[in-house]
Design an enzyme around this catalytic site. Sequence first.
Site, mmCIF file in Angstrom:
data_model
loop_
_atom_site.group_PDB
_atom_site.id
_atom_site.type_symbol
_atom_site.label_atom_id
_atom_site.label_comp_id
_atom_site.label_asym_id
_atom_site.label_seq_id
_atom_site.Cartn_x
_atom_site.Cartn_y
_atom_site.Cartn_z
ATOM 1 N N GLY A 15 0.212 -1.059 -0.110
ATOM 2 C CA GLY A 15 -0.197 -0.175 -0.103
ATOM 3 C C GLY A 15 1.082 1.092 -0.322
ATOM 4 O O GLY A 15 0.175 1.750 -0.898
ATOM 5 N N THR A 41 4.824 -7.238 4.908
ATOM 6 C CA THR A 41 4.493 -8.368 5.006
ATOM 7 C C THR A 41 4.256 -9.114 3.677
ATOM 8 O O THR A 41 4.175 -10.356 3.415
ATOM 9 C CB THR A 41 3.389 -8.620 5.622
ATOM 10 O OG1 THR A 41 3.268 -7.894 7.333
ATOM 11 C CG2 THR A 41 2.835 -9.596 6.017
ATOM 12 N N CYS A 42 3.867 -8.694 2.856
ATOM 13 C CA CYS A 42 2.836 -9.838 1.453
ATOM 14 C C CYS A 42 4.230 -10.217 0.733
ATOM 15 O O CYS A 42 4.170 -11.633 0.370
ATOM 16 C CB CYS A 42 2.171 -8.606 0.484
ATOM 17 S SG CYS A 42 1.304 -9.865 -0.547
ATOM 18 N N CYS A 47 1.730 -13.192 1.600
ATOM 19 C CA CYS A 47 1.589 -13.689 0.799
ATOM 20 C C CYS A 47 2.319 -14.593 -0.693
ATOM 21 O O CYS A 47 2.526 -15.839 -0.374
ATOM 22 C CB CYS A 47 0.680 -13.259 -0.311
ATOM 23 S SG CYS A 47 -0.007 -11.693 0.403
ATOM 24 N N LYS A 50 4.217 -17.327 1.042
ATOM 25 C CA LYS A 50 3.704 -18.147 1.551
ATOM 26 C C LYS A 50 2.797 -19.595 0.458
ATOM 27 O O LYS A 50 2.598 -20.648 0.499
ATOM 28 C CB LYS A 50 2.130 -18.225 2.173
ATOM 29 C CG LYS A 50 1.177 -18.389 2.844
ATOM 30 C CD LYS A 50 -0.477 -18.431 2.950
ATOM 31 C CE LYS A 50 -0.977 -17.226 1.921
ATOM 32 N NZ LYS A 50 -1.880 -16.502 1.783
ATOM 33 N N ALA A 114 10.657 5.463 10.976
ATOM 34 C CA ALA A 114 9.782 6.924 11.937
ATOM 35 C C ALA A 114 8.383 7.002 12.460
ATOM 36 O O ALA A 114 7.860 5.956 12.336
ATOM 37 C CB ALA A 114 9.236 7.732 9.944
ATOM 38 N N TYR A 177 -7.126 -18.531 8.686
ATOM 39 C CA TYR A 177 -6.766 -18.848 7.677
ATOM 40 C C TYR A 177 -5.156 -18.753 7.802
ATOM 41 O O TYR A 177 -4.661 -20.452 6.854
ATOM 42 C CB TYR A 177 -7.128 -18.022 6.694
ATOM 43 C CG TYR A 177 -6.316 -16.625 6.351
ATOM 44 C CD1 TYR A 177 -5.518 -16.283 5.627
ATOM 45 C CD2 TYR A 177 -7.070 -15.771 6.865
ATOM 46 C CE1 TYR A 177 -4.912 -15.301 5.098
ATOM 47 C CE2 TYR A 177 -6.555 -14.070 7.409
ATOM 48 C CZ TYR A 177 -5.286 -14.159 6.191
ATOM 49 O OH TYR A 177 -4.224 -12.675 6.190
ATOM 50 N N GLU A 181 -4.120 -22.591 6.787
ATOM 51 C CA GLU A 181 -2.965 -22.728 5.747
ATOM 52 C C GLU A 181 -1.827 -23.357 5.536
ATOM 53 O O GLU A 181 -1.252 -24.139 5.481
ATOM 54 C CB GLU A 181 -2.824 -20.938 4.158
ATOM 55 C CG GLU A 181 -3.945 -20.592 3.950
ATOM 56 C CD GLU A 181 -3.703 -19.061 3.393
ATOM 57 O OE1 GLU A 181 -4.568 -19.019 2.277
ATOM 58 O OE2 GLU A 181 -2.671 -18.642 4.100
ATOM 59 N N GLY A 261 -3.662 -14.297 15.681
ATOM 60 C CA GLY A 261 -4.051 -13.138 14.516
ATOM 61 C C GLY A 261 -3.484 -12.028 14.365
ATOM 62 O O GLY A 261 -1.846 -12.720 14.683
ATOM 63 N N HIS A 434 -16.858 -27.730 -20.838
ATOM 64 C CA HIS A 434 -16.856 -29.164 -20.230
ATOM 65 C C HIS A 434 -15.660 -29.635 -21.016
ATOM 66 O O HIS A 434 -15.652 -29.749 -22.092
ATOM 67 C CB HIS A 434 -17.626 -29.891 -20.871
ATOM 68 C CG HIS A 434 -18.307 -31.287 -20.566
ATOM 69 N ND1 HIS A 434 -18.124 -31.573 -19.726
ATOM 70 C CD2 HIS A 434 -18.113 -32.894 -21.145
ATOM 71 C CE1 HIS A 434 -18.467 -32.744 -19.644
ATOM 72 N NE2 HIS A 434 -18.045 -33.589 -20.328
ATOM 73 N N GLU A 439 -17.854 -25.698 -15.118
ATOM 74 C CA GLU A 439 -18.846 -25.631 -15.840
ATOM 75 C C GLU A 439 -20.230 -26.138 -14.121
ATOM 76 O O GLU A 439 -21.636 -26.119 -14.644
ATOM 77 C CB GLU A 439 -19.050 -26.728 -16.745
ATOM 78 C CG GLU A 439 -19.365 -28.629 -15.903
ATOM 79 C CD GLU A 439 -18.970 -28.824 -16.692
ATOM 80 O OE1 GLU A 439 -19.874 -29.609 -17.675
ATOM 81 O OE2 GLU A 439 -18.045 -29.701 -17.070
#
Length: 451
Positions: A15, A41-42, A47, A50, A114, A177, A181, A261, A434, A439
Site C-alpha cells: 500500500g 508483509t505480503c 502472501c 506462503k 519513522a 486462515y 494454511e 491473529g 466441458h 462448469e
Amino acid sequence: MSFDYDLFVIGGGSGGVRAARVAAAEGVRVGLAEEYRMGGTCVIRGCVPKKLMVFASNYGEAADDAADYGWDTRPGHFDWLKFRKRLDAELERLEGVYRRLLDGSGVTVHDARATLKDAHTVSLSTGEEITAKHILIATGGRPALPGLPNEELGITSNEIFNLEKLPESILIVGGGYIASEFACILHGLGVKVTQYYRGAQILRGFDDEARGHISADMIRRGIDVQCGATVIEMERDGDRIRTKTATGEEAHFDQVMFATGRAPNTEGLGLEEIGVELGRKGEIVVDEYSQTAVPSIYAIGDVTDRLQLTPVAIREAMAFVETVFKGNPTAPDHELVPSAVFTRPEFGTIGLTEEQAREQGPIEVYETSFRPMHRAFIDRQDRIMMKLLVCADTRKVLGCHIVADQAGEMIQLIGIAVKMGATKEDFDRVVAVHPTMAEELVTMKTPTRTA
C-alpha cells in the site's frame, strides 16, 4: 509554510509503495521510510513466500497421483534448505524490484524507522527530522501472541520461512486462515501437524458449510485438527516443547507455531500523543477517505484493520492519491471483495455466507458436491463443493463459495460477475465449458434448499 515533502509515507509495503509511486507520478514530492525490508508483509513474510510454499507442498501428492496415472516415478525427499535458498533469492529479487520502482518514480527512500513528532513532522531513527504537508501511515500489521507463559519458545508466520530445518512435528495454535494454511502446507512437506483451535470449528467468519468441508478433508488427509483445545502451559523439555491444554492433555512437539491473529503496527509511533485516534485493537481509526482525526495524516492497509488483504491496501492507496492529490474525493470500495484461503483443498469466496444471507431475507441455495474427474479416475476420495446464494426476490447472486483445487483462480473470475450484480439467470445463460469443475457453476438449475 514550506515543507520538505508534499507527502511522506511511513511503511514500504504494497500500500505504501503504491501510494508513493502514484503520487510521485503526479509531480508530488514524495519521501518514504521503511525500517526493515521493502515489500512489507505480503512480499517478504506473507502472501508471496506462503504461496511458493503452497506450490512446494503440493508436489508430494502430485507425485503419488502421477504414479497412479501411469508414470514411473521414484519416491523422493523434500529438500527444505534447497527450497529456502531459492525462496530467499526470490524475495531478495522482489525487494529489489520494489526499490527500483520507487527510484524510477522519483521517490526518496529513507531506510530508517519513522515516528510522528507532530501533524507535519516525522522523526527518523537516524536523528533526522522531516516535514511534510501530508503524512500517510502504511505500517501494516504483525502476528499477535496469546500472552501465554513461555510463548517465546514458539514461532509465528514471521519466522516460519527462516527455519534452518523442518521439524518432524509441529503444533499450530489458531483456527484462522493463516493457521489452517500452514497446517496444510507443512503437512504436505512431510511434517506431522497438530492444530489446536479454541472454537468449535476452524475458519471462523467464513461460510459454515465450507468450513466443515475443509476441516473434514484436512483430517482425512492426516492433519490432527482439535477444536475446543486451548494451550495453557508450554515449556522446554530437552529438544522438544511440552504443552498442556485447559483439559489437562499433555503433548510434545518439535516446534510450536502461533497463528492467533494479527495486531496493527501502531505501537511507539507517537500517534495518540498528536491526536490520532486508535481503536480497541490499536488500529488507526479513519473515515471513508482514509483520513485520521488529524487532517494532515492518513492511513491505509492492515494498520487500519478494515480488510486485511494486500489488493485492498493497494486500492486504498489509489483512492488516497485520487482524494488528496487529484482533487477527486474517492472512498475505497470494500464491498464484494473476493478472497482465497490456500488450504488443501483451496477455498475461494465472495459475498455473503449462507448464514449472513439468511438474515437479509428469503434466499435460494444452489449447491453441489462431487469427486472431480481427475481425482475420481485414480480413486481419490477428495470432494469439491460449490455453492451459490441467490436472493429470492431480486435473483442476484449474493455469495459464491468454492472448495476445490484452483478455487482462488475461479473466484477471481466469478467475482467480476458477482460485483456486476449478476443474477442466477445470468449464470444459467452461460454455456458450460466441458469437462471442467467450474462448469457446475452454470449447470445448477434447482435449488438445494430455500430459507
